[in-house]
Design an enzyme around this catalytic site. Structure first.
Site, short mmCIF file in Angstrom:
data_model
loop_
_atom_site.label_atom_id
_atom_site.label_comp_id
_atom_site.label_asym_id
_atom_site.label_seq_id
_atom_site.Cartn_x
_atom_site.Cartn_y
_atom_site.Cartn_z
N LYS A 24 0.83 -1.22 0.00
CA LYS A 24 0.00 0.00 0.00
C LYS A 24 0.86 1.27 0.00
O LYS A 24 0.64 2.18 -0.78
CB LYS A 24 -0.91 0.01 1.24
CG LYS A 24 -1.56 1.37 1.49
CD LYS A 24 -2.43 1.38 2.72
CE LYS A 24 -1.73 1.73 4.00
NZ LYS A 24 -1.56 3.16 4.29
N ASN A 25 1.84 1.30 0.88
CA ASN A 25 2.60 2.54 1.05
C ASN A 25 3.62 2.78 -0.06
O ASN A 25 4.32 3.78 -0.06
CB ASN A 25 3.26 2.59 2.43
CG ASN A 25 2.21 2.77 3.52
OD1 ASN A 25 1.05 3.11 3.22
ND2 ASN A 25 2.59 2.55 4.77
N CYS A 118 -5.59 7.76 8.97
CA CYS A 118 -5.82 7.22 10.30
C CYS A 118 -5.60 8.31 11.35
O CYS A 118 -4.66 9.11 11.23
CB CYS A 118 -4.88 6.05 10.58
SG CYS A 118 -5.31 4.58 9.66
N ARG A 123 -1.13 15.14 12.90
CA ARG A 123 -0.23 14.76 11.81
C ARG A 123 -0.01 16.01 10.95
O ARG A 123 -0.61 16.17 9.89
CB ARG A 123 -0.82 13.60 11.00
CG ARG A 123 -0.93 12.31 11.80
CD ARG A 123 -1.57 11.19 11.01
NE ARG A 123 -0.65 10.54 10.09
CZ ARG A 123 -0.97 9.47 9.34
NH1 ARG A 123 -2.18 8.95 9.43
NH2 ARG A 123 -0.09 8.93 8.53
N ASP A 307 4.08 0.88 12.26
CA ASP A 307 2.94 0.18 11.65
C ASP A 307 2.80 -1.26 12.17
O ASP A 307 1.76 -1.90 11.98
CB ASP A 307 3.08 0.14 10.12
CG ASP A 307 2.91 1.52 9.51
OD1 ASP A 307 2.45 2.44 10.21
OD2 ASP A 307 3.24 1.67 8.32
N ARG A 399 -8.78 -0.28 3.80
CA ARG A 399 -7.88 0.72 3.24
C ARG A 399 -6.51 0.11 2.93
O ARG A 399 -5.80 0.60 2.05
CB ARG A 399 -7.69 1.90 4.21
CG ARG A 399 -8.95 2.75 4.36
CD ARG A 399 -8.66 4.02 5.13
NE ARG A 399 -7.36 4.49 4.77
CZ ARG A 399 -6.39 4.82 5.61
NH1 ARG A 399 -6.59 4.77 6.90
NH2 ARG A 399 -5.22 5.22 5.18
N1 EPU Z 1 5.47 14.86 10.70
C1 EPU Z 1 5.51 16.21 11.03
N2 EPU Z 1 5.38 17.11 10.01
C2 EPU Z 1 5.24 16.76 8.71
C3 EPU Z 1 5.20 15.38 8.39
C4 EPU Z 1 5.33 14.45 9.41
O1 EPU Z 1 5.62 16.57 12.19
O2 EPU Z 1 5.14 17.64 7.85
C5 EPU Z 1 5.55 13.87 11.80
C6 EPU Z 1 4.25 13.07 11.91
O3 EPU Z 1 3.26 13.78 12.64
C7 EPU Z 1 4.70 11.83 12.61
C8 EPU Z 1 6.10 11.62 12.04
O4 EPU Z 1 6.50 12.87 11.48
O5 EPU Z 1 4.77 12.04 13.97
C9 EPU Z 1 6.17 10.54 10.99
O6 EPU Z 1 5.37 10.86 9.90
P1 EPU Z 1 5.73 10.47 8.40
O7 EPU Z 1 5.61 11.69 7.57
O8 EPU Z 1 6.99 9.69 8.34
O9 EPU Z 1 4.53 9.49 8.07
P2 EPU Z 1 3.55 9.54 6.85
O10 EPU Z 1 4.28 9.78 5.60
O11 EPU Z 1 2.39 10.39 7.18
C10 EPU Z 1 3.85 7.00 6.35
C11 EPU Z 1 2.93 5.82 6.18
C12 EPU Z 1 2.36 5.43 7.53
C13 EPU Z 1 3.50 5.11 8.48
C14 EPU Z 1 4.47 6.31 8.56
C15 EPU Z 1 5.69 6.04 9.41
C16 EPU Z 1 2.08 6.12 3.97
C17 EPU Z 1 0.94 6.41 3.08
N3 EPU Z 1 1.88 6.18 5.27
O12 EPU Z 1 3.04 8.05 6.85
O13 EPU Z 1 1.59 4.28 7.31
O14 EPU Z 1 3.00 4.83 9.75
O15 EPU Z 1 4.91 6.66 7.23
O16 EPU Z 1 6.38 4.95 8.92
O17 EPU Z 1 3.17 5.81 3.48
C18 EPU Z 1 -0.13 2.72 7.70
O18 EPU Z 1 0.26 2.14 6.67
O19 EPU Z 1 -0.99 2.26 8.48
C19 EPU Z 1 0.44 4.04 8.01
C20 EPU Z 1 -0.08 4.87 8.90
#
Ligand code: EPU
Length: 430
Positions: A24-25, A118, A123, A307, A399
């Protein structure tokens, strides 16, 4: 009103094998990246997920022609003519923010609102916006709308304050068609980043170092389309491994990249599972008593993934001794713990820590998925629990998992999916 539930009959050790779905990711950013390429992109090994259909709808609304067909998605972005994603679409999932980089790369503008996804605590998207500004994007926030424009998108040096997965992907996608070189430091190293770069490089991009802390992207004038196979989903793999472990069973997983899962496999081994691998096939045997693990800290890759936190908690809920989790990535990712307690688990949350006292066994209960991985963890717990569990909130699971109930059944876990009227909610006969 109707609600869909999954009724899982637990207590029988898993015995079976399954092939791991595409990630998915990985597929979601790659679908967004396809709008940068001229010609017809063909993605294979695409999981059938509601998030994939949501991404497809967004691409079509932007003017692309995106057609999911089984496990293949075909995208032709020649006619993209819009750069605005309506709020309702933005809220469908977190990955909608991943359209920012490619829209800027392709159209030099985009109008978005804050993404959904989620509920794991705040976030923010500050790091996305900061990185785009460094590349020459002018950002105006008017009410809910975020309006981004760039006369010229240029390469930049971008040191990330935190190795965010989404920000790393957005920068790569914005930078591939920007003028000059972009150097991203403290980049996320998750395998899905290397998959995105693998796809874009096949399309003619010049990205070096994806999967490492420093990524260098040299902008090119244009990209051509390509065919690309999505990598296997490491968290789906961990889900099936945990179902086998929770039920003290055994499992054979095909199409796994064990290297991507090392941090997870290491913890399963420490809990007492036996693991073996041969040519992309992974075996796990969890017959016997499982042991607690004293300290499990979620970290950016190559650390233990956030995750997989809920999934491993479902296993350790019945391991011998006390396990302690520390969730360092998201501020509110223990919603499953309360539901596991309804199944007989002994879990206390103290700030970022979750203390799990292993109990002899869990029992079936009426529980609700509050987010994707937490929901999957409840199903994992149900596989090992005595009696029947009725799981609500399946839209979260849909999802990220391709035919979850079918996979569980193929592993010998009796799982029925059915529609009930909400007036009988909580009273479904077990
Ligand atoms: N963060 C910030 N500011 C930003 C972006 C992120 O403070 O502008 C913080 C977030 O709030 C969080 C941390 O950085 O505390 C990590 O966030 P990250 O940006 O790495 O996560 P993401 O890109 O939103 C992806 C996956 C998530 C997975 C995380 C961490 C996708 C679509 N989602 O999310 O997957 O948990 O990386 O590995 O790639 C899931 O698959 O269930 C899922 C939630």
């Amino acid at each position: 009103m109707a609600d869909e539930i999954m009724r899982i009959t637990g207590g029988t050790p898993v015995r079976g094998e399954t092939t791991v779905q595409g990630a998915k990711n990985s597929v979601l950013p790659i679908m967004a990246a396809a709008m940068l390429c001229q010609g017809e992109t063909v993605l294979t090994n695409v999981p059938q997920l509601s998030d994939v259909y949501a991404a497809s709808r967004i691409l079509n609304r932007l003017g692309a022609h995106c057609t999911p067909d089984g496990h293949t998605v075909t995208i032709n972005a020649a006619d993209i003519c819009r750069a605005e994603i309506p709020d309702a679409d933005m809220r469908a999932m977190r990955s909608t923010i991943m359209f920012m980089g490619p829209l800027l790369g392709r159209m030099r503008q985009c109008t978005l609102t804050r993404p959904g996804g989620c509920a794991l605590g705040a976030r923010p998207i500050n790091l996305h916006l900061d990185a785009m500004e460094k590349m020459g994007v002018i950002i105006r926030c008017t009410g809910e709308q975020i309006v981004c424009t760039a006369d010229k998108l240029h390469g930049a040096r971008i040191p990330l304050a935190f190795p965010s997965v989404g920000v790393t992907e957005n920068v790569i996608m914005a930078a591939v068609l920007a003028e000059g070189e972009t150097v991203l430091t403290n980049a996320a190293r998750e395998p899905e980043i290397a998959d995105l770069a693998g796809y874009l490089n096949r399309c003619g991009a010049k990205i070096r170092g994806a999967g490492e802390g420093t990524i260098v992207i040299e902008g090119v004038p244009q990209l051509h389309a390509a065919e690309y196979r999505i990598m296997p989903d490491r968290i789906a793999a961990m889900t099936w491994l945990c179902a086998a472990a929770a039920s003290r069973g055994s499992i054979t997983l095909r199409d796994v990249r064990t290297g991507d899962l090392e941090n997870c496999l290491d913890l399963l081994r420490r809990a007492g599972c036996k693991l073996g691998e041969c040519d992309g096939t992974l075996f796990l045997d969890a017959g016997g008593v499982l042991r607690s693990i004293r300290e499990i800290v979620t970290m950016p890759y190559p650390g233990f993934p956030t995750d997989a936190q809920a999934l491993l908690m479902a296993v350790l809920a019945t391991a011998h001794g006390t396990s302690v989790f520390d969730e360092t990535i998201f501020e509110d990712r223990y919603k499953h713990a309360g539901e596991l307690v309804r199944m007989g688990a002994d879990i206390r949350i103290k700030g970022t820590a979750a203390v799990v006292e292993g109990v002899h066994c869990l029992h079936g209960a009426y529980v609700e998925a509050m987010d994707l991985r937490g929901g999957a963890a409840l199903a994992v717990a149900a596989a090992g629990a005595e009696g029947q569990t009725v799981l609500h909130g399946l839209h979260h699971i849909d999802r990220g998992y391709d035919h979850f109930a079918e996979v569980f059944n193929s592993l010998g876990i009796r799982t029925e999916r059915m529609v009930i009227s909400t007036s009988s909610r909580g009273k479904t006969s077990a």
